[in-house]
Design a protein around this motif. Structure first.
Motif, PDB file in Angstrom:
ATOM      1  N   PRO A 459      29.418  49.233  64.093  1.00  0.00           N
ATOM      2  CA  PRO A 459      29.041  50.359  63.217  1.00  0.00           C
ATOM      3  C   PRO A 459      30.087  50.695  62.160  1.00  0.00           C
ATOM      4  O   PRO A 459      29.748  51.325  61.148  1.00  0.00           O
ATOM      5  CB  PRO A 459      28.857  51.532  64.200  1.00  0.00           C
ATOM      6  N   VAL A 460      31.350  50.308  62.371  1.00  0.00           N
ATOM      7  CA  VAL A 460      32.380  50.646  61.386  1.00  0.00           C
ATOM      8  C   VAL A 460      32.644  49.505  60.403  1.00  0.00           C
ATOM      9  O   VAL A 460      33.410  49.684  59.454  1.00  0.00           O
ATOM     10  CB  VAL A 460      33.707  51.083  62.054  1.00  0.00           C
ATOM     11  N   VAL A 461      32.027  48.344  60.610  1.00  0.00           N
ATOM     12  CA  VAL A 461      32.235  47.235  59.686  1.00  0.00           C
ATOM     13  C   VAL A 461      31.843  47.610  58.252  1.00  0.00           C
ATOM     14  O   VAL A 461      32.571  47.277  57.303  1.00  0.00           O
ATOM     15  CB  VAL A 461      31.500  45.975  60.169  1.00  0.00           C
ATOM     16  N   PRO A 462      30.715  48.323  58.020  1.00  0.00           N
ATOM     17  CA  PRO A 462      30.435  48.745  56.637  1.00  0.00           C
ATOM     18  C   PRO A 462      31.535  49.605  56.035  1.00  0.00           C
ATOM     19  O   PRO A 462      31.808  49.512  54.826  1.00  0.00           O
ATOM     20  CB  PRO A 462      29.118  49.526  56.769  1.00  0.00           C
ATOM     21  N   PHE A 463      32.196  50.428  56.843  1.00  0.00           N
ATOM     22  CA  PHE A 463      33.275  51.267  56.317  1.00  0.00           C
ATOM     23  C   PHE A 463      34.523  50.426  56.051  1.00  0.00           C
ATOM     24  O   PHE A 463      35.293  50.733  55.130  1.00  0.00           O
ATOM     25  CB  PHE A 463      33.561  52.401  57.292  1.00  0.00           C
ATOM     26  N   MET A 464      34.729  49.377  56.841  1.00  0.00           N
ATOM     27  CA  MET A 464      35.808  48.448  56.537  1.00  0.00           C
ATOM     28  C   MET A 464      35.567  47.775  55.190  1.00  0.00           C
ATOM     29  O   MET A 464      36.486  47.636  54.368  1.00  0.00           O
ATOM     30  CB  MET A 464      35.906  47.394  57.644  1.00  0.00           C
ATOM     31  N   VAL A 465      34.323  47.361  54.957  1.00  0.00           N
ATOM     32  CA  VAL A 465      33.981  46.732  53.679  1.00  0.00           C
ATOM     33  C   VAL A 465      34.169  47.723  52.538  1.00  0.00           C
ATOM     34  O   VAL A 465      34.716  47.379  51.476  1.00  0.00           O
ATOM     35  CB  VAL A 465      32.544  46.200  53.722  1.00  0.00           C
ATOM     36  N   LEU A 466      33.723  48.961  52.725  1.00  0.00           N
ATOM     37  CA  LEU A 466      33.896  49.973  51.683  1.00  0.00           C
ATOM     38  C   LEU A 466      35.370  50.206  51.382  1.00  0.00           C
ATOM     39  O   LEU A 466      35.747  50.428  50.221  1.00  0.00           O
ATOM     40  CB  LEU A 466      33.233  51.277  52.104  1.00  0.00           C
ATOM     41  N   ALA A 467      36.227  50.147  52.401  1.00  0.00           N
ATOM     42  CA  ALA A 467      37.664  50.305  52.168  1.00  0.00           C
ATOM     43  C   ALA A 467      38.181  49.184  51.266  1.00  0.00           C
ATOM     44  O   ALA A 467      38.939  49.428  50.314  1.00  0.00           O
ATOM     45  CB  ALA A 467      38.414  50.305  53.503  1.00  0.00           C
ATOM     46  N   VAL A 468      37.760  47.949  51.562  1.00  0.00           N
ATOM     47  CA  VAL A 468      38.186  46.825  50.726  1.00  0.00           C
ATOM     48  C   VAL A 468      37.678  46.996  49.301  1.00  0.00           C
ATOM     49  O   VAL A 468      38.410  46.749  48.327  1.00  0.00           O
ATOM     50  CB  VAL A 468      37.675  45.500  51.333  1.00  0.00           C
ATOM     51  N   VAL A 469      36.442  47.438  49.157  1.00  0.00           N
ATOM     52  CA  VAL A 469      35.842  47.576  47.831  1.00  0.00           C
ATOM     53  C   VAL A 469      36.525  48.689  47.039  1.00  0.00           C
ATOM     54  O   VAL A 469      36.756  48.551  45.826  1.00  0.00           O
ATOM     55  CB  VAL A 469      34.331  47.823  47.959  1.00  0.00           C
ATOM     56  N   LEU A 470      36.844  49.799  47.681  1.00  0.00           N
ATOM     57  CA  LEU A 470      37.531  50.874  46.969  1.00  0.00           C
ATOM     58  C   LEU A 470      38.908  50.423  46.482  1.00  0.00           C
ATOM     59  O   LEU A 470      39.311  50.733  45.347  1.00  0.00           O
ATOM     60  CB  LEU A 470      37.662  52.104  47.871  1.00  0.00           C
ATOM     61  N   VAL A 471      39.627  49.691  47.326  1.00  0.00           N
ATOM     62  CA  VAL A 471      40.929  49.176  46.897  1.00  0.00           C
ATOM     63  C   VAL A 471      40.744  48.124  45.800  1.00  0.00           C
ATOM     64  O   VAL A 471      41.550  48.044  44.860  1.00  0.00           O
ATOM     65  CB  VAL A 471      41.695  48.608  48.101  1.00  0.00           C
ATOM     66  N   ALA A 472      39.675  47.328  45.901  1.00  0.00           N
ATOM     67  CA  ALA A 472      39.375  46.362  44.839  1.00  0.00           C
ATOM     68  C   ALA A 472      39.132  47.081  43.518  1.00  0.00           C
ATOM     69  O   ALA A 472      39.541  46.608  42.447  1.00  0.00           O
ATOM     70  CB  ALA A 472      38.165  45.512  45.220  1.00  0.00           C
ATOM     71  N   GLY A 473      38.468  48.236  43.571  1.00  0.00           N
ATOM     72  CA  GLY A 473      38.252  49.021  42.364  1.00  0.00           C
ATOM     73  C   GLY A 473      39.559  49.488  41.752  1.00  0.00           C
ATOM     74  O   GLY A 473      39.723  49.486  40.514  1.00  0.00           O
ATOM     75  N   LEU A 474      40.520  49.868  42.610  1.00  0.00           N
ATOM     76  CA  LEU A 474      41.838  50.241  42.095  1.00  0.00           C
ATOM     77  C   LEU A 474      42.532  49.044  41.462  1.00  0.00           C
ATOM     78  O   LEU A 474      43.209  49.175  40.434  1.00  0.00           O
ATOM     79  CB  LEU A 474      42.693  50.798  43.234  1.00  0.00           C
ATOM     80  N   ALA A 475      42.368  47.862  42.081  1.00  0.00           N
ATOM     81  CA  ALA A 475      42.996  46.663  41.528  1.00  0.00           C
ATOM     82  C   ALA A 475      42.407  46.292  40.172  1.00  0.00           C
ATOM     83  O   ALA A 475      43.130  45.866  39.263  1.00  0.00           O
ATOM     84  CB  ALA A 475      42.838  45.502  42.506  1.00  0.00           C
ATOM     85  N   LEU A 476      41.085  46.477  40.036  1.00  0.00           N
ATOM     86  CA  LEU A 476      40.446  46.158  38.759  1.00  0.00           C
ATOM     87  C   LEU A 476      40.848  47.131  37.660  1.00  0.00           C
ATOM     88  O   LEU A 476      40.946  46.758  36.492  1.00  0.00           O
ATOM     89  CB  LEU A 476      38.924  46.160  38.927  1.00  0.00           C
ATOM     90  N   GLY A 477      41.061  48.385  38.039  1.00  0.00           N
ATOM     91  CA  GLY A 477      41.414  49.397  37.053  1.00  0.00           C
ATOM     92  C   GLY A 477      40.194  49.953  36.340  1.00  0.00           C
ATOM     93  O   GLY A 477      39.060  49.526  36.547  1.00  0.00           O
ATOM     94  N   ARG A 478      40.426  50.932  35.491  1.00  0.00           N
ATOM     95  CA  ARG A 478      39.360  51.564  34.740  1.00  0.00           C
ATOM     96  C   ARG A 478      38.786  50.600  33.700  1.00  0.00           C
ATOM     97  O   ARG A 478      39.420  49.636  33.299  1.00  0.00           O
ATOM     98  CB  ARG A 478      39.879  52.822  34.044  1.00  0.00           C
ATOM     99  N   ALA A 479      37.572  50.896  33.262  1.00  0.00           N
ATOM    100  CA  ALA A 479      36.916  50.027  32.280  1.00  0.00           C
ATOM    101  C   ALA A 479      37.691  49.964  30.963  1.00  0.00           C
ATOM    102  O   ALA A 479      37.620  48.966  30.242  1.00  0.00           O
ATOM    103  CB  ALA A 479      35.486  50.515  32.034  1.00  0.00           C
ATOM    104  N   ASP A 480      38.433  51.043  30.644  1.00  0.00           N
ATOM    105  CA  ASP A 480      39.187  51.067  29.383  1.00  0.00           C
ATOM    106  C   ASP A 480      40.638  50.626  29.565  1.00  0.00           C
ATOM    107  O   ASP A 480      41.469  50.810  28.669  1.00  0.00           O
ATOM    108  CB  ASP A 480      39.138  52.465  28.769  1.00  0.00           C
ATOM    109  N   ALA A 481      40.970  50.021  30.735  1.00  0.00           N
ATOM    110  CA  ALA A 481      42.332  49.540  30.968  1.00  0.00           C
ATOM    111  C   ALA A 481      42.611  48.331  30.080  1.00  0.00           C
ATOM    112  O   ALA A 481      41.698  47.645  29.622  1.00  0.00           O
ATOM    113  CB  ALA A 481      42.507  49.173  32.438  1.00  0.00           C
ATOM    114  N   PRO A 482      43.887  48.035  29.796  1.00  0.00           N
ATOM    115  CA  PRO A 482      44.221  46.869  28.973  1.00  0.00           C
ATOM    116  C   PRO A 482      43.651  45.582  29.564  1.00  0.00           C
ATOM    117  O   PRO A 482      43.563  45.429  30.783  1.00  0.00           O
ATOM    118  CB  PRO A 482      45.757  46.866  28.988  1.00  0.00           C
ATOM    119  N   ALA A 483      43.292  44.653  28.695  1.00  0.00           N
ATOM    120  CA  ALA A 483      42.660  43.407  29.121  1.00  0.00           C
ATOM    121  C   ALA A 483      43.508  42.626  30.127  1.00  0.00           C
ATOM    122  O   ALA A 483      42.960  42.117  31.121  1.00  0.00           O
ATOM    123  CB  ALA A 483      42.342  42.555  27.904  1.00  0.00           C
ATOM    124  N   PRO A 484      44.824  42.489  29.924  1.00  0.00           N
ATOM    125  CA  PRO A 484      45.622  41.768  30.930  1.00  0.00           C
ATOM    126  C   PRO A 484      45.564  42.435  32.308  1.00  0.00           C
ATOM    127  O   PRO A 484      45.531  41.745  33.338  1.00  0.00           O
ATOM    128  CB  PRO A 484      47.037  41.804  30.351  1.00  0.00           C
TER     129      PRO A 484
END
Length: 536
Positions: A459-484
């Motif tokens: 039952p917590v595997v979806p929350f594990m995935v969401l944790a990875v995805v939220l951190v992935a969002g931080l790694a990607l940065g905002r849409a207006d972040a510099p291209a590099p």
């Protein structure tokens, strides 16, 4: 009456991108995951692990409305042997039908869901696993959609669905007639409904406090700017309550999520009224939101749970039914005795769960689950075969994809720091969902030394995935972040997804009972504890 203005975008950020792709992307990812779950679903052609209980209990519910004893014992499973030859003459014969009633330790809803597949496709491995494959595939779609809503990114939503599709434990339980995949599905569905309700409620607040809109209450009846407006009926929170009741009606451990999500929903209401500018948001939430929340997340789950036992109430030969005493006193006494008998049954079930300490070679403690120390082998056969080697092995091992689970462990630690610094609601919700499904088992391990297994984590595997995805969002940065910056983040996230995919591909044969040379099977065992028996 004065209108109190609040920006809708402050309360409910808009969804960028295409609505079409917001649905089409998650649907394609779910279809991808469904292929793995349905192909060779009838393999192994055997009754594996606890299918020996739930597949037969589901069939009994279809035939008799209650669970019944079957032929054989654990050491001589006559019923299992007959089922794999499509012989359904598996029932123990008794002088009185009530004497054949079987005590069961879990509520009936999950078994009714398994029974739906048996009704459609017969009493075969494909039939009793069909419903698990359906809800496993649907859960990929639900997670992709809820991740999209939480991140406002279709890309991250599809990443969440893909990672869940590539988790080994999720795959195995989606291909096995156990109850845990159904528990996971209803918990995830409830969480998704609450996330939608959060947006719905905040949008209603923005609408009712927008300039030019009258609150519409008669003088003296409106809390006004002190508490904020009444929000009316909240269908998504009611749907969440129904889903949480269904989770509890599959396994009692759904109660942990019910309590956690009820608190979470109320905290979200407090935050929404404060963000909207109410002068007394806490009193407003307690006065205006709590009563309806109690009905949606208290009464509705209770009704669903009790309703799942309908067939037990209407049949006179279920375990502990005690109809003789009830019918002797007339209809009113019948109802009272039915309720009394049912409550006594629940107490017996509670005693069974707290006293379950028998040894099993694949039992494990909850603190070892995140690192996959001891998974459960659901099925294993070895000997001559068609693998091209002198000795072949065929196995189904219930283990998560290590690359995903280890990444999730790091991501969850990152979310703790993120939430401590920013109080981001998404991080808090994911951490709470994970804690609700994992931490309660520590009590039972320490206090009762209860027998437990790694797959309790599903039952917590979806929350594990969401944790990875939220951190992935931080790694990607905002849409207006510099291209590099965006390119670097995309490379890191893409590399993680590729590693998870390769890891899943490597394990796939031992998740789905493909024949391998014994040496190839052994190469896929990450730790000796995956195959060695636990000490007694």
């Amino acid at each position: 009456m004065k209108n109190w203005g609040v920006s809708p975008h402050r309360l409910v950020p808009p969804f960028p991108g295409s609505v079409l792709w917001g649905w089409l992307g998650p649907l394609l990812v779910a279809a991808f995951g469904g292929i793995f779950r349905f192909v060779r679903l009838g393999e192994p052609h055997a009754v594996v692990f606890d299918e020996t209980y739930y597949a037969k209990d589901a069939y009994a519910l279809l035939l008799f409305g209650v669970e019944r004893h079957t032929l054989g014992t654990a050491k001589n499973p006559i019923a299992d042997k007959r089922l794999i030859t499509e012989n359904t003459d598996i029932w123990k014969q008794c002088a009185e039908s009530a004497d054949c009633a079987s005590f069961v330790s879990h509520p009936p809803l999950g078994k009714w869901m398994i029974g739906a597949g048996e009704w459609l496709f017969g009493m075969t491995p494909f039939g009793w696993r069909f419903a698990a494959a359906v809800v496993g595939t649907l859960s990929i779609l639900v997670l992709a959609r809820v991740a999209r809503r939480m991140t406002r990114s279709t890309l991250l939503g599809c990443l969440a669905g893909l990672l869940l599709a590539l988790d080994g434990l999720h795959l195995v339980l989606s291909r096995t007639a156990l109850l845990d995949i159904f528990l996971m599905f209803w918990v995830l569905a409830a969480f998704a409904c609450l996330v939608v309700d959060r947006d719905w409620a905040r949008q209603r607040l923005a609408d009712r406090w927008s300039p030019g809109f009258s609150l519409g209450f008669s003088p003296g009846s409106s809390p006004g700017p002190e508490y904020g407006p009444r929000l009316g009926v909240r269908p998504w929170r009611l749907a969440a309550g129904v889903c949480l009741g269904a989770a509890c009606a599959v396994k009692w451990s759904g109660i942990f999520f019910l309590i956690a999500f009820a608190v979470l929903s109320l905290v979200w209401d407090l935050g929404a009224r404060r963000a909207a500018g109410a002068r007394r948001p806490y009193r407003g939430a307690l006065a205006l939101d709590l009563p309806q929340a109690a009905a949606a997340l208290g009464l509705a789950p209770a009704l669903v749970f009790v309703g799942s036992w309908t067939s037990w109430f209407v049949n006179d030969d279920g375990w502990g039914r005690n109809w003789e005493q009830a019918t002797a006193h007339g209809p009113l006494f019948f109802l009272a005795d039915s309720a009394r008998s049912w409550l006594k049954y629940q107490i017996e079930v509670l005693g069974y769960h707290t006293g379950l300490t028998s040894y099993h070679p694949y039992m494990s403690d909850p603190w070892s689950w995140p690192v996959l120390f001891r998974p459960v082998t659901f099925h294993y056969e070895s000997g001559p075969g068609a693998c091209g080697a002198a000795k072949c092995s065929e196995t189904v091992i219930g283990v998560g994809t290590p690359a995903l689970w280890f990444a999730a462990a790091l991501a969850l630690l990152g979310l703790v720091a993120w939430y401590a610094r920013t109080r981001d609601w998404r991080a808090g919700a994911v951490l709470l969902g994970y804690a609700a499904g994992w931490l309660p088992w520590f009590y039972y391990a320490v206090s009762d030394q209860r027998t437990m297994y790694l797959f309790y984590m599903i039952p917590v595997v979806p929350f594990m995935v969401l944790a990875v995805v939220l951190v992935a969002g931080l790694a990607l940065g905002r849409a207006d972040a510099p291209a590099p910056r965006r390119a670097t983040g995309a490379a890191v996230v893409g590399a993680l997804a590729l590693v998870v995919l390769v890891n899943f591909w490597w394990l796939y044969p031992v998740l789905t009972a493909e024949q391998l040379a014994h040496a190839d099977w052994w190469a896929r065992m990450l730790l000796r504890s995956w195959v060695e028996a636990a000490p007694k």
